[in-house]
Motif scaffolding. Structure first.
Motif, PDB file in Angstrom:
ATOM      1  N   HIS A  33       1.747  -3.690  -0.354  1.00 27.66           N
ATOM      2  CA  HIS A  33       2.134  -4.495  -1.510  1.00 27.66           C
ATOM      3  C   HIS A  33       2.942  -5.672  -1.015  1.00 27.66           C
ATOM      4  O   HIS A  33       3.937  -5.462  -0.334  1.00 27.66           O
ATOM      5  CB  HIS A  33       2.972  -3.680  -2.496  1.00 27.66           C
ATOM      6  CG  HIS A  33       3.526  -4.518  -3.623  1.00 27.66           C
ATOM      7  ND1 HIS A  33       2.766  -4.836  -4.722  1.00 27.66           N
ATOM      8  CD2 HIS A  33       4.727  -5.132  -3.788  1.00 27.66           C
ATOM      9  CE1 HIS A  33       3.504  -5.596  -5.533  1.00 27.66           C
ATOM     10  NE2 HIS A  33       4.685  -5.781  -4.986  1.00 27.66           N
ATOM     11  N   SER A  59     -10.479  -2.015  -0.366  1.00 24.82           N
ATOM     12  CA  SER A  59      -9.715  -0.787  -0.149  1.00 24.82           C
ATOM     13  C   SER A  59     -10.047   0.258  -1.211  1.00 24.82           C
ATOM     14  O   SER A  59     -10.285   1.434  -0.908  1.00 24.82           O
ATOM     15  CB  SER A  59      -8.219  -1.109  -0.164  1.00 24.82           C
ATOM     16  OG  SER A  59      -7.469   0.076  -0.261  1.00 24.82           O
ATOM     17  N   VAL A  60     -10.073  -0.188  -2.471  1.00 27.31           N
ATOM     18  CA  VAL A  60     -10.321   0.751  -3.562  1.00 27.31           C
ATOM     19  C   VAL A  60     -11.753   1.297  -3.496  1.00 27.31           C
ATOM     20  O   VAL A  60     -11.995   2.483  -3.745  1.00 27.31           O
ATOM     21  CB  VAL A  60     -10.016   0.091  -4.930  1.00 27.31           C
ATOM     22  CG1 VAL A  60     -10.527   0.953  -6.078  1.00 27.31           C
ATOM     23  CG2 VAL A  60      -8.518  -0.153  -5.072  1.00 27.31           C
ATOM     24  N   CYS A  66      -3.379   3.860   0.890  1.00 22.00           N
ATOM     25  CA  CYS A  66      -2.298   3.317   0.080  1.00 22.00           C
ATOM     26  C   CYS A  66      -2.131   1.867   0.514  1.00 22.00           C
ATOM     27  O   CYS A  66      -1.523   1.589   1.547  1.00 22.00           O
ATOM     28  CB  CYS A  66      -1.026   4.125   0.326  1.00 22.00           C
ATOM     29  SG  CYS A  66       0.269   3.710  -0.825  1.00 22.00           S
ATOM     30  N   ARG A 117      -7.696  -1.415 -11.211  1.00 27.48           N
ATOM     31  CA  ARG A 117      -7.239  -0.054 -11.540  1.00 27.48           C
ATOM     32  C   ARG A 117      -8.102   0.572 -12.635  1.00 27.48           C
ATOM     33  O   ARG A 117      -8.500   1.739 -12.543  1.00 27.48           O
ATOM     34  CB  ARG A 117      -5.776  -0.071 -12.006  1.00 27.48           C
ATOM     35  CG  ARG A 117      -4.779  -0.262 -10.887  1.00 27.48           C
ATOM     36  CD  ARG A 117      -3.529   0.592 -11.123  1.00 27.48           C
ATOM     37  NE  ARG A 117      -2.609   0.459 -10.000  1.00 27.48           N
ATOM     38  CZ  ARG A 117      -2.307   1.451  -9.165  1.00 27.48           C
ATOM     39  NH1 ARG A 117      -2.825   2.650  -9.332  1.00 27.48           N
ATOM     40  NH2 ARG A 117      -1.470   1.252  -8.168  1.00 27.48           N
ATOM     41  N   THR A 136     -11.661   3.911  -0.942  1.00 28.46           N
ATOM     42  CA  THR A 136     -10.964   5.091  -1.466  1.00 28.46           C
ATOM     43  C   THR A 136     -11.893   5.899  -2.376  1.00 28.46           C
ATOM     44  O   THR A 136     -11.870   7.134  -2.368  1.00 28.46           O
ATOM     45  CB  THR A 136      -9.671   4.651  -2.199  1.00 28.46           C
ATOM     46  OG1 THR A 136      -8.689   4.314  -1.215  1.00 28.46           O
ATOM     47  CG2 THR A 136      -9.117   5.756  -3.082  1.00 28.46           C
ATOM     48  N   ASN A 153      -5.866   7.206  -8.248  1.00 26.07           N
ATOM     49  CA  ASN A 153      -6.209   5.853  -8.692  1.00 26.07           C
ATOM     50  C   ASN A 153      -5.389   4.837  -7.913  1.00 26.07           C
ATOM     51  O   ASN A 153      -4.174   4.988  -7.755  1.00 26.07           O
ATOM     52  CB  ASN A 153      -5.918   5.739 -10.204  1.00 26.07           C
ATOM     53  CG  ASN A 153      -6.033   4.306 -10.718  1.00 26.07           C
ATOM     54  OD1 ASN A 153      -5.033   3.627 -10.932  1.00 26.07           O
ATOM     55  ND2 ASN A 153      -7.258   3.845 -10.906  1.00 26.07           N
ATOM     56  N   GLN A 154      -6.086   3.794  -7.407  1.00 29.28           N
ATOM     57  CA  GLN A 154      -5.386   2.717  -6.713  1.00 29.28           C
ATOM     58  C   GLN A 154      -5.780   1.386  -7.345  1.00 29.28           C
ATOM     59  O   GLN A 154      -6.530   1.359  -8.317  1.00 29.28           O
ATOM     60  CB  GLN A 154      -5.736   2.736  -5.214  1.00 29.28           C
ATOM     61  CG  GLN A 154      -5.188   3.946  -4.446  1.00 29.28           C
ATOM     62  CD  GLN A 154      -3.679   3.883  -4.190  1.00 29.28           C
ATOM     63  OE1 GLN A 154      -2.984   2.923  -4.585  1.00 29.28           O
ATOM     64  NE2 GLN A 154      -3.146   4.930  -3.556  1.00 29.28           N
ATOM     65  N   ASP A 188      -6.603   8.973   0.429  1.00 32.08           N
ATOM     66  CA  ASP A 188      -6.835   7.610  -0.042  1.00 32.08           C
ATOM     67  C   ASP A 188      -6.158   6.622   0.886  1.00 32.08           C
ATOM     68  O   ASP A 188      -5.368   7.006   1.742  1.00 32.08           O
ATOM     69  CB  ASP A 188      -6.257   7.440  -1.455  1.00 32.08           C
ATOM     70  CG  ASP A 188      -4.747   7.669  -1.481  1.00 32.08           C
ATOM     71  OD1 ASP A 188      -4.232   8.391  -0.583  1.00 32.08           O
ATOM     72  OD2 ASP A 188      -4.071   7.153  -2.372  1.00 32.08           O
ATOM     73  N   GLY A 214      -1.574   6.281  -7.754  1.00 30.96           N
ATOM     74  CA  GLY A 214      -0.928   6.075  -6.460  1.00 30.96           C
ATOM     75  C   GLY A 214      -0.570   4.617  -6.278  1.00 30.96           C
ATOM     76  O   GLY A 214      -0.924   3.770  -7.099  1.00 30.96           O
ATOM     77  N   GLY A 215       0.142   4.327  -5.219  1.00 25.14           N
ATOM     78  CA  GLY A 215       0.444   2.938  -4.888  1.00 25.14           C
ATOM     79  C   GLY A 215       1.373   2.259  -5.869  1.00 25.14           C
ATOM     80  O   GLY A 215       1.396   1.033  -5.963  1.00 25.14           O
TER      81      GLY A 215
END
Lengths: 378, 378
Positions: free
Chosen positions: A148, A158-159, A145, A202, A162, A193-194, A143, A220-221
């Motif tokens: 932040h 990004s998600v 990450c 999410r 992923t 999950n991100q 994935d 994750g993240g």
């Protein structure tokens, strides 16, 4: 493969059956990044401190000694001599935290090795192939990450990527598990999950990946800079959208208190480097809070780190001796602290499982947190 | 206390009875300078690798944690959790090799701590008091370890002073052993023969100290720069003047070959830092010579360091894994090598004892040396 034995509130008590044996959850996985626990703790030692799952790192083992080497030596289990489950993370987090200059493309990530600067490409298929070579029990999906903080737009893109990567991971693992020379043809895949701190992203992502019927799901993240209360809120709002009948893994978390809070919110797999990192700073976990063994007040203290503790260190050695080892920079001091700290985590998970079974997790948690917060009376 | 079980040529097979148990000789003492074996090897581990005697250092423990601290914690045995014999060296060698600026006077030596530069005075009485506080099984006399090379005049003066110091050591230990709060009232004293490469000085000194009826006698000031053949010659010419009915200890020696040569000349106590020092360089002892585990040819080698070796490392882990640990600078790699190397030495001593009992030491030694010299075929 995952059997939900019982619940106490949202806390799950499960049993996860793998080709390398059953995992009783909630579980804390003991981190051995480069196929070795820090502090000279061996896999023989792990057998004595209640370790259920060892966790190693795809990225680190890919760059050294190389996953092909591990495969030729029979896979990670044979390599490090560990017969119980091993989880390998996907390398995603390390690519984004350790590696030098990187470029994220649809096909994967181009980056430089943190060892020798060598150019490496890793995408979903590469990560799966490496993990298949390592022959871990559980592989993690590759994935991104995300940083932040990240903008909403960045996070959505990004998600989405992923998710596309996860499909490719699943397809590649299915293919690898059918190959004749694959060491562990029963390798399992956990999705990640991100979505950062954007709960709606999410939740949508959780719903989407839940449809894929993977062996387990991770958050994750998290623990990447947000506050504890924000992390708890995200767990609370996301976990309900992940399958209850699958393991729920909170990656890289955390303190004993973090774990208690997350268990209460339905998480049942954990890993964290704190037991080793705290050991390096002379810190030992106890039920009365953390102790700094370097403190002068332990110089003449002939008691174990924690009275009543059943770890091999507390059964034999005194605070005074361990303090001396740390002051004299003897490696044995670090080994003792890491051993005790891992035992402390493993033992707490055992207590957590028992509390859930006895339907008294809330009061167990309250008492435990009060103990941690108490003045260190030792 | 020393029983000469049998001889094979000049090689002695003895049994030395102490308040902490019997020592079968020839014996290799395992060095834990600061009350800890290097490489995170614990005293629990020592119990599994055939260690008979642990050796710690008076000077190091005096400066850290302080011998008073060790005494308050019940003495070295309780401190490091070791129930078998412990020998402490006198601090003499370290004062002359490690410490900063020093002044040798009749009363003792004034020098600076290598830790914090603090001024310290140590003479025969101080060394005995420290060792009495540590409560080791065997204390070593406080001597001057003369520089190599030294003039004949310097050596004569130095050895004469060492003799006067020995008398003071003996008197002080006798006094300390009668004190009520002395932990080990049966502490034993070994005298140390000096004289550098001047055989006549060594022989005269050996005769002189033999009259004192001490518990054992050591050869000091060897392996400090002279050639191996010169060392063997000195051992050969001096040992006959030390009491056969007492243990003979060759301090700080040496390689497996050195030990075989010295046993043949009547020595039966040894200690050396090589097992740990070689471990730090990735070297493992085997019956076919030393192996460098960092060598690329071991990358895919799934055999143990030495096939047939009964050490806890060889029973479990492969050369390929250990090489990886060393390359990745994981502390576990050093622990494995130190464990194997100490076991190798301890096991060789066991073989030596058996060979002497069977009156075939010469052929055992020949075969062993041929093995060491053989091309490393692994």
């Amino acid at each position: 493969m995952y059997k939900l034995i019982c619940k106490d509130g949202n806390a799950k008590r499960g049993e996860f059956t793998t080709v390398h044996g059953k995992i009783q959850t909630p579980v804390f996985m003991n981190v051995g990044t480069a196929a070795a626990i820090k502090g000279a703790v061996s896999t023989m030692d792990l057998q004595e401190i209640g370790t259920q799952v060892e966790l190693s790192n795809t990225y680190h083992l890919h760059v050294r000694p190389g996953d092909e080497v591990v495969k030729k030596l029979g896979g990670l289990h044979k390599f490090m001599v560990w017969d119980k489950p091993i989880l390998t993370d996907s390398g995603g987090f390390q690519v984004f935290s350790l590696a030098g200059l990187r470029k994220i493309k649809e096909e994967g990530v181009y980056f430089n090795s943190h060892i020798d600067g060598k150019k490496i490409f890793m995408g979903p298929e590469e990560s799966m192939r490496i993990q298949s070579n390592l022959a871990s029990t559980i592989a993690m999906a590759f994935d991104e990450c995300p940083p932040h903080p990240a903008t909403r737009e960045y996070m959505e893109d990004s998600v989405a990527r992923t998710t596309r990567w996860l499909l490719r991971c699943k397809n590649e693992m299915n293919r690898l598990n059918t190959l004749e020379d694959t060491i562990n043809k029963h390798q399992m895949l956990f999705g990640i999950n991100q979505g950062g701190t954007y709960t709606d992203i999410r939740v949508e992502h959780a719903k989407r990946i839940s449809e894929l019927d993977l062996d387990g799901y991770a958050l994750g993240g998290l623990a990447v800079g947000e506050s504890h209360s924000e992390m708890y809120r995200i767990i609370e709002e996301t976990v309900p959208y992940l399958p209850e009948a699958k393991p729920t893994y909170l990656m890289g978390v955390g303190t004993p208190a973090n774990i208690l809070e997350a268990v209460e919110r339905g998480v049942d797999f954990f890993d964290c480097v704190y037991p080793a990192r705290n050991g390096r700073h002379g810190h030992a976990y106890t039920n009365h809070g953390k102790m700094n063994l370097l403190n002068a007040k332990y110089e003449l203290d002939d008691r174990p780190i924690e009275e009543g503790c059943g770890c091999p260190v507390c059964k034999n050695y005194s605070r005074g001796y361990i303090r001396h080892l740390l002051k004299a920079k003897e490696m044995l001091g670090l080994r003792f602290l890491v051993t005790h700290n891992l035992y402390f985590y493993n033992k707490m998970m055992e207590e957590i499982r028992e509390a859930i079974e006895n339907q008294n997790f809330a009061s167990y948690k309250k008492k435990k947190l009060e103990g941690f917060a108490a003045e260190q009376g030792n």
